[in-house]
Scaffold this motif. Structure first.
Motif, PDB file in Angstrom:
ATOM      1  N   PHE A 159       5.467   4.509 -10.434  1.00 25.41           N
ATOM      2  CA  PHE A 159       6.002   3.227 -10.869  1.00 25.41           C
ATOM      3  C   PHE A 159       5.402   2.079 -10.050  1.00 25.41           C
ATOM      4  O   PHE A 159       4.908   1.098 -10.602  1.00 25.41           O
ATOM      5  N   MET A 161       2.703   2.095  -8.422  1.00 16.38           N
ATOM      6  CA  MET A 161       1.266   2.045  -8.610  1.00 16.38           C
ATOM      7  C   MET A 161       0.864   1.216  -9.819  1.00 16.38           C
ATOM      8  O   MET A 161      -0.158   0.552  -9.818  1.00 16.38           O
ATOM      9  N   VAL A 162       1.691   1.297 -10.854  1.00 18.78           N
ATOM     10  CA  VAL A 162       1.314   0.666 -12.109  1.00 18.78           C
ATOM     11  C   VAL A 162       1.631  -0.838 -12.085  1.00 18.78           C
ATOM     12  O   VAL A 162       1.083  -1.611 -12.859  1.00 18.78           O
ATOM     13  N   LEU A 163       2.463  -1.270 -11.144  1.00 17.93           N
ATOM     14  CA  LEU A 163       2.811  -2.690 -11.079  1.00 17.93           C
ATOM     15  C   LEU A 163       1.605  -3.520 -10.657  1.00 17.93           C
ATOM     16  O   LEU A 163       0.797  -3.072  -9.863  1.00 17.93           O
ATOM     17  N   PRO A 164       1.514  -4.750 -11.186  1.00 17.55           N
ATOM     18  CA  PRO A 164       0.425  -5.612 -10.732  1.00 17.55           C
ATOM     19  C   PRO A 164       0.705  -6.075  -9.301  1.00 17.55           C
ATOM     20  O   PRO A 164       1.665  -6.811  -9.057  1.00 17.55           O
ATOM     21  N   ALA A 165      -0.124  -5.622  -8.381  1.00 16.30           N
ATOM     22  CA  ALA A 165       0.158  -5.793  -6.961  1.00 16.30           C
ATOM     23  C   ALA A 165       0.401  -7.249  -6.577  1.00 16.30           C
ATOM     24  O   ALA A 165       1.303  -7.571  -5.808  1.00 16.30           O
ATOM     25  N   MET A 166      -0.415  -8.126  -7.167  1.00 14.68           N
ATOM     26  CA  MET A 166      -0.332  -9.530  -6.776  1.00 14.68           C
ATOM     27  C   MET A 166       1.024 -10.141  -7.125  1.00 14.68           C
ATOM     28  O   MET A 166       1.603 -10.891  -6.343  1.00 14.68           O
ATOM     29  N   TYR A 167       1.548  -9.778  -8.287  1.00 15.65           N
ATOM     30  CA  TYR A 167       2.833 -10.318  -8.711  1.00 15.65           C
ATOM     31  C   TYR A 167       3.953  -9.804  -7.812  1.00 15.65           C
ATOM     32  O   TYR A 167       4.868 -10.545  -7.456  1.00 15.65           O
ATOM     33  N   LEU A 170       3.828 -11.472  -4.526  1.00 21.52           N
ATOM     34  CA  LEU A 170       4.302 -12.850  -4.708  1.00 21.52           C
ATOM     35  C   LEU A 170       5.822 -12.897  -4.776  1.00 21.52           C
ATOM     36  O   LEU A 170       6.472 -13.694  -4.094  1.00 21.52           O
ATOM     37  N   ALA A 171       6.396 -12.010  -5.587  1.00 24.07           N
ATOM     38  CA  ALA A 171       7.849 -12.015  -5.771  1.00 24.07           C
ATOM     39  C   ALA A 171       8.547 -11.676  -4.459  1.00 24.07           C
ATOM     40  O   ALA A 171       9.514 -12.332  -4.069  1.00 24.07           O
ATOM     41  N   LEU A 172       8.021 -10.652  -3.756  1.00 22.25           N
ATOM     42  CA  LEU A 172       8.649 -10.258  -2.498  1.00 22.25           C
ATOM     43  C   LEU A 172       8.508 -11.362  -1.456  1.00 22.25           C
ATOM     44  O   LEU A 172       9.433 -11.656  -0.707  1.00 22.25           O
ATOM     45  N   PRO A 325      -8.743  10.007  -9.174  1.00 23.67           N
ATOM     46  CA  PRO A 325      -9.632   9.758 -10.305  1.00 23.67           C
ATOM     47  C   PRO A 325      -9.969   8.282 -10.363  1.00 23.67           C
ATOM     48  O   PRO A 325     -10.916   7.865 -10.988  1.00 23.67           O
ATOM     49  N   ASN A 326      -9.194   7.483  -9.670  1.00 21.95           N
ATOM     50  CA  ASN A 326      -9.242   6.044  -9.879  1.00 21.95           C
ATOM     51  C   ASN A 326      -9.815   5.300  -8.695  1.00 21.95           C
ATOM     52  O   ASN A 326      -9.410   4.210  -8.383  1.00 21.95           O
ATOM     53  N   VAL A 329     -10.007   1.321  -7.793  1.00 22.81           N
ATOM     54  CA  VAL A 329      -9.073   0.471  -8.525  1.00 22.81           C
ATOM     55  C   VAL A 329      -8.476  -0.593  -7.624  1.00 22.81           C
ATOM     56  O   VAL A 329      -8.514  -1.768  -7.923  1.00 22.81           O
ATOM     57  N   ARG A 333      -8.416  -5.358  -6.430  1.00 21.69           N
ATOM     58  CA  ARG A 333      -7.167  -6.058  -6.749  1.00 21.69           C
ATOM     59  C   ARG A 333      -7.071  -7.372  -6.019  1.00 21.69           C
ATOM     60  O   ARG A 333      -7.390  -7.439  -4.863  1.00 21.69           O
TER      61      ARG A 333
END
Lengths: 333, 320
Positions: A159, A161-167, A170-172, A325-326, A329, A333
């Protein structure tokens, strides 16, 4: 690969030796020299005579446009190893040595670049270590326990991992006041980055621990009466060493960039502190691109560090990239 | 239920959960943040009673729990509250910005795929010559340039040469050629800024996948039977190796959104990222939650599309 390691070593050395290598303190302002271009060391004067390295001083010709010309009437010798600095101008008052020009406050960009490396690389390294610690613990426990614990922990990491890290960052970050002391910002960003980086580590460590657990040596240790934690931390986790090393070189560039982005938008470090992000923030205007390109030097420094780490990673054995595999990635970011 | 239907149902459920959790978390976080919109909107000089009234009018005096419950109840009816700073429903503000981000991201993704995947196939084909080496070198350089740097660099180039507009999405008065052409012109810098590093990443992945595929027996068999090498590469190996690129597409969506965030700020692209930054700065809680939720919807659609592509390319994935 060697080139990559060399770049990384140079960057690390520059950061550590910043107080000596940098001619000036990061917050020293040269009032009459706002947005002055770099002073280029010369060896030859206009008459063709050779000298030891010297610089010309900048003369302001247009206050409004901030245009400078070299005042070629007097030479200023560079002096080495004086006053605890590697190199300085012989006449600090008249002609300061500005290897990468000055910013809009008249501060030496080169000095700030070196001191900024301490902030930017420091936070990236600490955060990467934090991410490794957190990720290895989560992954190790998940891989060792199996079953429901494993399932839950892996769902959570998937979960995050799939979140956009920057957002998320920012929110935190916005939960706390906009203006914070530098050390609070450092701690806060470190924690945020560590949490966002940990899932990538956890996945790989889990896969490694699961595989290793089935091997004979693990069974032997268990038969000899090693406790669960001992088996995990003393025997199984060391198998993930190589993977963790690779992971570290991938997380550091990601975090350097993340710090820069947050500081650039004003949610990271704030101005008097020199970091590559705060310096870029100062460069965020159209005039910079057209007239003061030296203010973009932190971008080049950042690029070099990321490139160096990527090059160093080139020859890492395939086995160390276990369960990835990624790869790459998060490095963009 | 067949395996595929169950698989899709599970992925849709995951996507829905993602949206709910993300927007709830954003609302709670934005609410937890110190300082609130009421205090900052009425000015520093305001009396405490005035602030209190404003707070009551905007519904900010409720406890976090109560506010969250109300928000959730109306969110089910697709009413996501009113933006505090614009005083318009969130559902009116977001679609336009979201569409702008979508335009940017989709263009960048298309660009990255069209450039990255074929070049990766060439680089991974173990062919000789300078082309694979050149591709590898360029992609390593681009991989070291995150969108923050590519956008600064491209804006620098554009500002120096004047070839492309450096900021915004549309000209005030589009010259001949019309609005679409004008939009495309403005898209060049931001979409390249996101697309180039992404292309490099896809190139590396595809190169690795192709070079692994080529070692497999079915490729050797095809070559042994006399099928031309280029046909084996572009038809058989290409198809078999697409799996790993498809697998990262889900993750790439997150990267795209993150990347577009920095790029939107630098190139003044009026997208979701810049809207959310504004909303966060103003403590506009409902707008923050709306933005985060919309981001999560994108993410959900992205992961779903990636999962479906994976299921189409590789039957084994459906069982997992």
């Amino acid at each position: 690969m060697k080139l990559g390691v060399a770049i990384v070593v140079i960057a690390a050395f520059a950061a550590i030796a910043a107080p000596v290598l940098a001619p000036y303190a990061p917050d020293r302002k040269f009032g009459g020299l706002l947005n002055a271009p770099p002073t280029v060391p010369h060896l030859r004067d206009d008459d063709g005579g050779w000298h030891r390295p010297f610089i010309y001083r900048w003369r302001l010709v247009d206050q409004l446009e901030q245009l400078y010309v070299e005042d070629r009437s007097a030479r200023f010798q560079l002096v080495w190893f004086t006053q605890g600095h590697f190199v300085l101008s012989s006449n600090e008052g008249a002609a300061p040595l500005l290897l990468a020009g000055t910013d809009s406050f008249g501060r030496d960009v080169f000095s700030r670049l070196l001191f900024g490396a301490r902030t930017s690389l420091g936070i990236a390294i600490v955060a990467a270590l934090g991410a490794l610690l957190l990720g290895a613990s989560v992954g190790g426990i998940a891989g060792y326990s199996g079953g429901g614990v494993d399932e839950t922990l892996m769902r959570v990491t998937d979960f995050v991992m799939v979140l956009p890290a920057m957002y998320v960052a920012l929110a935190l970050r916005s939960v706390l006041p906009l203006v914070l002391s530098p050390s609070t910002v450092f701690a806060l960003l470190t924690i945020i980055f560590a949490i966002l980086g940990a899932p990538f580590v956890a996945r790989g460590v889990r896969a490694i621990v699961r595989t290793e657990r089935r091997l004979d040596y693990a069974a032997a240790a268990e038969a000899l009466g090693a406790s669960g934690p001992r088996l995990l931390f003393v025997h199984l986790l060391p198998a993930a060493r190589g993977f963790l090393a690779v992971e570290m070189t991938m997380l550091i560039p990601a975090f350097v960039v993340a710090e820069a982005t947050l500081s650039y938008i004003g949610l990271g470090f704030s101005d008097p502190i020199a970091s590559w992000g705060t310096m870029l923030r100062d460069a965020a205007s159209v005039r910079v691109f057209a007239d003061f390109p030296w203010l973009l030097s932190p971008a080049i420094a950042m690029f070099m560090v990321v490139l160096g780490l990527n090059l160093a990673l080139q020859r890492a054995p395939e086995a160390m990239r276990y369960g990835r595999p990624n790869r790459g990635v998060e490095s963009i970011r | 239920m067949s395996g595929l239907t169950r698989y899709i149902a599970r992925r849709v459920a995951f996507a829905l959960l993602l949206v709910i959790i993300v927007s709830s978390a954003a609302l709670v976080l934005a609410r937890l943040a110190p300082g609130d919109f009421a205090a900052s909107s009425v000015g520093l000089e305001a009396r405490p009673e005035t602030i209190e009234q404003t707070r009551a009018r905007l519904g900010l005096n409720k406890s976090i729990g109560a506010q969250y419950r109300d928000w959730l109840a109306s969110a089910i009816r697709l009413d996501f509250g009113r933006s505090l700073q614009y005083d318009r429903p969130v559902t009116e503000l977001i679609p336009e910005r979201a569409a702008n981000t979508a335009i940017l991201s989709v263009t960048a993704l298309l660009l990255a795929t069209v450039v990255g995947v074929p070049l990766g196939t060439i680089a991974g084909s173990r062919g000789r010559g300078i082309l694979p080496d050149a591709i590898r070198a360029v992609s390593l350089v681009l991989l070291s340039m995150p969108p923050l740097l590519t956008s600064l660099f491209l804006v620098f180039v554009a500002a120096r040469t004047g070839w492309f507009p450096i900021a915004g999405m549309r000209s005030a008065a589009p010259v001949d050629g019309g609005a679409t052409l004008d939009l495309l012109h403005h898209l060049v810098v931001p979409s390249l800024a996101i697309g180039l590093p992404l292309a490099a990443m896809l190139e590396r992945l595809q190169a690795q996948a192709v070079s692994e595929t080529i070692g497999q027996p079915f490729i050797v068999a095809a070559i042994a039977r006399g099928v031309p090498r280029s046909r084996v590469l572009w038809r058989d190996a290409f198809k078999a190796s697409l799996r790993s690129v498809a697998a990262v597409y889900g993750l790439v969506i997150g990267t795209l959104l993150s990347g577009s965030f920095a790029v939107e700020i630098i190139t003044a692209w009026p997208g979701l990222g810049s809207l959310m930054l504004d909303a966060l700065r103003a403590r506009d809680v409902f707008l923050v939650a709306g933005c985060a939720g919309t981001g999560a919807v994108f993410l959900g659609i992205g992961t779903l599309a990636s999962d479906l592509a994976l299921a189409a390319l590789d039957p084994r994935a459906r069982e997992a």
